[in-house]
Design an enzyme around this catalytic site. Structure first.
Site, short mmCIF file in Angstrom:
data_model
loop_
_atom_site.label_atom_id
_atom_site.label_comp_id
_atom_site.label_asym_id
_atom_site.label_seq_id
_atom_site.Cartn_x
_atom_site.Cartn_y
_atom_site.Cartn_z
N LYS A 174 -4.61 0.68 5.81
CA LYS A 174 -3.27 1.29 5.71
C LYS A 174 -3.39 2.79 5.82
O LYS A 174 -4.45 3.39 5.63
CB LYS A 174 -2.59 0.91 4.39
CG LYS A 174 -3.32 1.34 3.12
CD LYS A 174 -3.10 2.77 2.68
CE LYS A 174 -3.80 3.08 1.37
NZ LYS A 174 -3.82 4.54 1.04
N ASP A 177 -2.56 -0.11 -5.11
CA ASP A 177 -2.31 -0.35 -3.70
C ASP A 177 -2.38 -1.83 -3.32
O ASP A 177 -2.01 -2.20 -2.20
CB ASP A 177 -3.32 0.41 -2.84
CG ASP A 177 -3.04 1.90 -2.79
OD1 ASP A 177 -1.99 2.33 -3.31
OD2 ASP A 177 -3.87 2.64 -2.23
#
Length: 287
Positions: free
Chosen positions: A14, A140
């Protein structure tokens, strides 16, 4: 399912397209705002169900994290306990995402274990429970469990899915890894940025990462990488690591920029995606 009972699952990287700190909770955790952009590139995991309840990492190519501390092992054990299943798993991690670069590798690996083993074990906890388990492993992890690029608030777990413009990204890993807790304690860090809205981002993309000035001061390698990228396109830091990126509207533009980087920089190109490769793999497995 591949030979020998093994199945293969993606663990995508990401980017944080921007990152700001807007305050602190009473427990000391920082309140963040960011946009998570999932990528079509990342690690791969291979999983094999065991009937004896043992969780073991059968291999970890490309990184030296002790097995007991590895998030993939911790994720499997957490899911096993939550679901009260007698099954276990062998786990092989094929590592491509740089450690500590801010590209989310450890969190994504853990999410892939949660999502894939929930399917393979037949525990069927559902996305919300898996995301809650993921949050216990790291802030996350939930975005990878839910598998959508997203606007994020809170400590990063309050997610609003976003459809982002098609883009390719030139990624650079300067090889700098700084403990996240250490960065959050850095003097001069802006901890009270005014809250933004999704409309602010959509109308004119918020750029910048609150940790960039800190890492520029701490690391010549990070500063050099950001400067090199800035000569090719809008550059930014991702997450709390040393990883940097520049955004381009087409892959050909990103590839051309890659060729213009100074020799010796570890760099590559990846495309942004709105739906995680993990969730596409899950759908294909169910079919």
């Amino acid at each position: 399912m591949s030979a020998g009972g093994w199945s293969s699952w993606p663990a995508p990287a990401k980017l944080n397209l921007f990152l700001r700190i807007t305050g602190r909770r009473p427990d000391g955790y920082h309140l963040l705002q960011t946009v998570f952009q999932l990528l079509d590139w990342g690690d791969s995991l291979r999983l094999r169900v065991r009937g004896d309840g043992r969780i073991q990492r059968a291999g970890a190519e490309g990184y030296a994290v002790p097995e007991a501390e590895d998030l993939v092992v911790r994720a499997a054990k957490l899911l096993q306990k939550e679901a009260n299943t007698p099954l276990g798993a062998d786990i092989v991690v094929e590592k491509r995402i740089p450690l500590g670069g801010g590209f989310g590798g450890g969190s994504s690996d853990a999410a892939t274990v949660l999502v894939a083993l929930d399917q393979l074990w037949g525990t069927r906890l559902g996305e919300d429970r898996l995301a809650a388990l993921g949050l216990a492993l790291g802030a996350d992890v939930p975005v990878f469990v839910r598998g959508r690029s997203a606007w994020a608030e809170g400590v990063g777990e309050v997610l609003t899915p976003l459809v982002l413009p098609l883009a390719s990204y030139l990624l650079v890993d300067p090889g700098v890894s700084v403990p996240t807790a250490e960065l959050f304690q850095a003097p001069g860090l802006t901890r009270d940025a005014p809250p933004a809205t999704i409309s602010d981002f959509v109308s004119g993309p918020l750029l910048g990462n609150v940790f960039e000035p800190v890492l520029r001061r701490r690391s010549e390698a990070v500063a050099s990488a950001l400067d090199a990228l800035s000569r090719l396109g809008p550059a930014a830091l991702t997450g709390t690591g040393g990883g940097c990126f520049a955004r381009f509207g087409a892959r050909a533009e990103a590839e051309a920029a890659l060729a213009r980087l100074p020799a010796g920089m570890r760099a590559w190109v990846a495309d942004g995606v709105d739906v995680s490769p993990l969730h596409r793999a899950l759908s294909a497995y169910r079919d």
